[in-house]
Design a protein around this motif. Structure first.
Motif, PDB file in Angstrom:
ATOM      1  N   THR A 156       0.843  -1.197   0.000  1.00  0.00           N
ATOM      2  CA  THR A 156       0.000   0.000   0.000  1.00  0.00           C
ATOM      3  C   THR A 156       0.879   1.248   0.000  1.00  0.00           C
ATOM      4  OG1 THR A 156      -1.783  -1.134   1.150  1.00  0.00           O
ATOM      5  CG2 THR A 156      -1.754   1.266   1.323  1.00  0.00           C
ATOM      6  N   LEU A 157       0.701   2.081  -1.039  1.00  0.00           N
ATOM      7  CA  LEU A 157       1.516   3.295  -1.147  1.00  0.00           C
ATOM      8  C   LEU A 157       0.754   4.558  -0.750  1.00  0.00           C
ATOM      9  CD1 LEU A 157       3.474   1.409  -2.691  1.00  0.00           C
ATOM     10  CD2 LEU A 157       3.885   3.267  -4.280  1.00  0.00           C
ATOM     11  N   ASP A 158      -0.558   4.440  -0.557  1.00  0.00           N
ATOM     12  CA  ASP A 158      -1.346   5.670  -0.449  1.00  0.00           C
ATOM     13  C   ASP A 158      -1.636   6.126   0.997  1.00  0.00           C
ATOM     14  OD1 ASP A 158      -3.277   3.862   0.310  1.00  0.00           O
ATOM     15  OD2 ASP A 158      -4.625   4.227  -1.365  1.00  0.00           O
ATOM     16  N   VAL A 159      -0.760   5.710   1.924  1.00  0.00           N
ATOM     17  CA  VAL A 159      -0.912   6.241   3.292  1.00  0.00           C
ATOM     18  C   VAL A 159       0.424   6.855   3.730  1.00  0.00           C
ATOM     19  CG1 VAL A 159      -1.675   5.712   5.648  1.00  0.00           C
ATOM     20  CG2 VAL A 159      -2.619   4.433   3.746  1.00  0.00           C
ATOM     21  N   PRO A 160       0.859   7.935   3.054  1.00  0.00           N
ATOM     22  CA  PRO A 160       2.147   8.536   3.419  1.00  0.00           C
ATOM     23  C   PRO A 160       2.105   9.224   4.776  1.00  0.00           C
ATOM     24  CG  PRO A 160       1.094   9.793   1.662  1.00  0.00           C
ATOM     25  CD  PRO A 160       0.242   8.598   1.892  1.00  0.00           C
ATOM     26  N   GLU A 217      12.056   2.833  -4.322  1.00  0.00           N
ATOM     27  CA  GLU A 217      13.261   2.054  -3.967  1.00  0.00           C
ATOM     28  C   GLU A 217      12.864   0.868  -3.080  1.00  0.00           C
ATOM     29  OE1 GLU A 217      13.121   5.487  -3.692  1.00  0.00           O
ATOM     30  OE2 GLU A 217      14.178   5.682  -5.603  1.00  0.00           O
ATOM     31  N   ASP A 218      11.931   1.132  -2.142  1.00  0.00           N
ATOM     32  CA  ASP A 218      11.442   0.024  -1.306  1.00  0.00           C
ATOM     33  C   ASP A 218      10.800  -1.061  -2.175  1.00  0.00           C
ATOM     34  OD1 ASP A 218      12.098   1.496   0.994  1.00  0.00           O
ATOM     35  OD2 ASP A 218      10.057   2.289   1.214  1.00  0.00           O
ATOM     36  N   VAL A 219       9.976  -0.605  -3.125  1.00  0.00           N
ATOM     37  CA  VAL A 219       9.263  -1.574  -3.975  1.00  0.00           C
ATOM     38  C   VAL A 219      10.282  -2.477  -4.672  1.00  0.00           C
ATOM     39  CG1 VAL A 219       7.788  -1.845  -6.016  1.00  0.00           C
ATOM     40  CG2 VAL A 219       7.234  -0.094  -4.304  1.00  0.00           C
ATOM     41  N   ALA A 220      11.356  -1.875  -5.155  1.00  0.00           N
ATOM     42  CA  ALA A 220      12.385  -2.672  -5.849  1.00  0.00           C
ATOM     43  C   ALA A 220      12.965  -3.730  -4.903  1.00  0.00           C
ATOM     44  CB  ALA A 220      13.480  -1.759  -6.374  1.00  0.00           C
ATOM     45  N   GLY A 227       6.215 -14.146  -5.819  1.00  0.00           N
ATOM     46  CA  GLY A 227       4.845 -14.251  -6.330  1.00  0.00           C
ATOM     47  C   GLY A 227       4.364 -12.928  -6.925  1.00  0.00           C
ATOM     48  N   PRO A 228       3.089 -12.859  -7.293  1.00  0.00           N
ATOM     49  CA  PRO A 228       2.526 -11.630  -7.855  1.00  0.00           C
ATOM     50  C   PRO A 228       2.627 -10.464  -6.862  1.00  0.00           C
ATOM     51  CG  PRO A 228       1.023 -13.481  -8.155  1.00  0.00           C
ATOM     52  CD  PRO A 228       2.108 -13.956  -7.246  1.00  0.00           C
ATOM     53  N   LEU A 229       3.138  -9.342  -7.355  1.00  0.00           N
ATOM     54  CA  LEU A 229       3.286  -8.146  -6.515  1.00  0.00           C
ATOM     55  C   LEU A 229       2.334  -7.065  -7.025  1.00  0.00           C
ATOM     56  CD1 LEU A 229       4.841  -6.796  -4.196  1.00  0.00           C
ATOM     57  CD2 LEU A 229       6.552  -6.061  -5.861  1.00  0.00           C
ATOM     58  N   ILE A 230       1.509  -6.578  -6.115  1.00  0.00           N
ATOM     59  CA  ILE A 230       0.473  -5.591  -6.473  1.00  0.00           C
ATOM     60  C   ILE A 230       0.785  -4.285  -5.753  1.00  0.00           C
ATOM     61  CG2 ILE A 230      -1.993  -5.057  -6.297  1.00  0.00           C
ATOM     62  CD1 ILE A 230      -2.461  -8.159  -6.102  1.00  0.00           C
ATOM     63  N   ILE A 231       0.712  -3.171  -6.473  1.00  0.00           N
ATOM     64  CA  ILE A 231       0.895  -1.861  -5.840  1.00  0.00           C
ATOM     65  C   ILE A 231      -0.475  -1.243  -5.639  1.00  0.00           C
ATOM     66  CG2 ILE A 231       1.908   0.446  -6.075  1.00  0.00           C
ATOM     67  CD1 ILE A 231       3.925  -1.855  -5.680  1.00  0.00           C
ATOM     68  N   GLY A 268       8.678  -4.324 -12.306  1.00  0.00           N
ATOM     69  CA  GLY A 268       8.305  -5.737 -12.380  1.00  0.00           C
ATOM     70  C   GLY A 268       7.069  -6.104 -11.572  1.00  0.00           C
ATOM     71  N   CYS A 269       6.241  -5.118 -11.213  1.00  0.00           N
ATOM     72  CA  CYS A 269       5.001  -5.433 -10.476  1.00  0.00           C
ATOM     73  C   CYS A 269       3.962  -5.979 -11.462  1.00  0.00           C
ATOM     74  CB  CYS A 269       4.447  -4.193  -9.791  1.00  0.00           C
ATOM     75  SG  CYS A 269       5.629  -3.506  -8.635  1.00  0.00           S
ATOM     76  N   GLU A 270       3.246  -7.002 -11.024  1.00  0.00           N
ATOM     77  CA  GLU A 270       2.267  -7.621 -11.925  1.00  0.00           C
ATOM     78  C   GLU A 270       0.872  -7.024 -11.769  1.00  0.00           C
ATOM     79  OE1 GLU A 270       4.270  -9.358  -9.943  1.00  0.00           O
ATOM     80  OE2 GLU A 270       5.290 -10.926 -11.087  1.00  0.00           O
ATOM     81  N   GLY A 271       0.619  -6.319 -10.669  1.00  0.00           N
ATOM     82  CA  GLY A 271      -0.723  -5.797 -10.432  1.00  0.00           C
ATOM     83  C   GLY A 271      -0.699  -4.323 -10.047  1.00  0.00           C
ATOM     84  N   LEU A 272      -1.614  -3.549 -10.636  1.00  0.00           N
ATOM     85  CA  LEU A 272      -1.778  -2.133 -10.268  1.00  0.00           C
ATOM     86  C   LEU A 272      -3.167  -2.007  -9.661  1.00  0.00           C
ATOM     87  CD1 LEU A 272      -0.546  -0.571 -13.629  1.00  0.00           C
ATOM     88  CD2 LEU A 272       0.813  -1.103 -11.597  1.00  0.00           C
TER      89      LEU A 272
END
Ligand SMILES: Cc1cc2nc3c(=O)[nH]c(=O)nc-3n(C[C@H](O)[C@H](O)[C@H](O)COP(=O)(O)O)c2cc1C
Length: 410
Positions: free
Chosen positions: A181-185, A261-264, A272-276, A292-296
């Motif tokens: 989850t990226l949307d809770v900065p 950078e964390d995502v990398a 396995g499948p990585l979803i952002i 290389g994320c498979e899911g948005l």
């Protein structure tokens, strides 16, 4: 990861059961579940699941924008019951609807985590466990072995020691996807939670006790299950840590939202499948795909973080266009019917998730609620597909759509 391909359970394929038809007389739509949950739950519990940030205008925008999407039907071609099973990341699911991650849903309905996981497993739809849930990764995998995904928040201390360990634990028990989850900065204020007196850690105030005493079924469920805990963290904070210290521990360990950078780095350790989760901007879609994320996962956190964002249905076409088939598109925020699911899929989503709808199910019906919510979604999806005259979700993309509010980047 063990990528077992499975069929949707026979019950899902066969269509609505007699029991579902009977329950439909009381709860014909998810809107009815919400109204019943409002009456049946203690006020603070309803607000914990239902409320957003500010004046709930982000929630309303999500709803209104979905309502405004129109699908132009074709008639005259006889069709049978449209199938709802879909494949995602090599897994076969009963329908393209899943349970979005929700932290501390046990405030809304005691033992919600396990009830949601078991219902998802029964219907073979994804169940996403929140990092800050009341149930551990290992328990979630027991309840939902075929459909369990893990959502992660950021724990940067000691070189992400906790986040990496949570990821390894999820891999060890066969989680089918990892959701970052990226949307809770930053933390924002959920107005109705504040007004209800909800704090972290959760503590009963005298006002809440009075509200709970007026709701016997909630009290009974609470007596069976107790106050929600942060089960994933006992391994790091210790078994005997009280709720207060646990909460301080988690706050001390967490920090901001994931960076690219964390995502990398997570991409390196999670096979396995990585979803952002929280992708709204086409350039963020591009960035995630490049890593290389498979899911948005197009999401604005269901209007719980900031009111001034576009509705997710309006951001969806930009993300779909940017991805151009290179990643699967997941969608949530504001979904309250099978019609909404078809709307999102007609606009390019591959899979849809919902949060609040499942909590309303629990609030209205207790432990049978999540099953009914899933069945409502599936029944309405079928009716919508049949009604617009298409055989399946892919064909729905060819239906003419009026969607005037799509967000365009100049
Ligand atoms: C009570 C509650 C708790 C939530 N907790 C989390 C969480 O821990 N992690 C996360 O990524 N999203 C969390 N969300 C957001 C959901 O995953 C999802 O994006 C949102 O609920 C979708 O909107 P909807 O509720 O309108 O379906 C939470 C939502 C709710 C309602």
């Amino acid at each position: 990861m063990n990528e077992k391909v499975m069929e949707a359970p026979a019950a899902v394929q066969a269509g609505p059961s007699a029991a579902f038809r009977e329950t439909l007389r009381t709860y014909p739509t998810i809107y009815h579940l919400r109204e019943c949950a409002r009456r049946r739950l203690p006020g603070f519990a309803f607000d914990a699941g239902d409320g957003g940030v500010g004046a709930d205008k982000g929630i309303a925008r999500n709803w209104n924008a979905l309502d405004a999407v129109e699908l132009l039907p074709r008639y005259g071609v006889a069709k049978g019951l449209p199938p709802t099973g879909v494949e995602l990341f090599g897994q076969r699911y009963g329908a393209p609807i899943g349970i979005a991650p929700m932290g501390s849903p046990g405030i809304v309905w005691p033992d919600a985590d396990a009830l949601l996981a078991k219902a998802a497993q029964r219907a073979r739809v994804p169940y996403t466990l929140s990092t800050v849930s009341g149930m551990s990764i290992e328990e979630a995998a027991k309840h939902a072995p075929d459909v369990f995904w893990l959502q992660l928040y950021r724990f940067p201390r000691n070189e992400h020691a906790i986040g990496f360990d949570l990821t390894r634990r999820a891999a060890a028990v066969g989680a089918k996807a990892l959701v970052m989850t990226l949307d809770v900065p930053v933390r924002t204020t959920r107005t109705r939670e504040v007004l209800s007196g909800i704090s972290s850690p959760f503590r009963f105030t005298p006002k809440m006790i009075m509200q709970a005493l007026g709701c016997p079924s909630y009290c009974a469920a609470f007596l069976r299950n107790g106050i929600p805990r942060f089960a994933n963290f006992t391994k790091y904070a210790g078994d005997n840590v009280g709720l207060n210290d646990m909460s301080k521990f988690i706050q001390g360990e967490s920090g901001g939202a994931f960076t690219w950078e964390d995502v990398a780095r997570y991409r390196d350790i999670w096979r396995g499948p990585l979803i952002i989760k929280g992708v709204m901007h086409p350039e963020d879609a591009e960035r995630a795909i490049a890593l290389g994320c498979e899911g948005l996962h197009v999401s604005n956190h269901g209007g719980r973080q900031i009111e001034g964002l576009p509705a997710t249905i309006d951001a969806l076409p930009g993300v779909v266009a940017a991805a151009n088939g290179r990643a699967k598109i997941l969608f949530d925020s504001g979904v309250r019917s099978g019609l909404d699911v078809v709307r999102a899929m007609a606009l390019g989503a591959d899979f849809v998730l919902a949060g609040k709808a499942f909590l309303w199910g629990l609030g209205a019906m207790g432990e049978r609620g999540p099953d009914h919510t899933i069945e409502l979604f599936i029944d309405e999806m079928r009716a919508t597909l049949g009604q617009i005259g298409v055989r399946d979700f892919l064909a729905a993309r060819k239906v003419p759509i009026r969607h005037n509010s799509a967000f365009r980047i100049a």
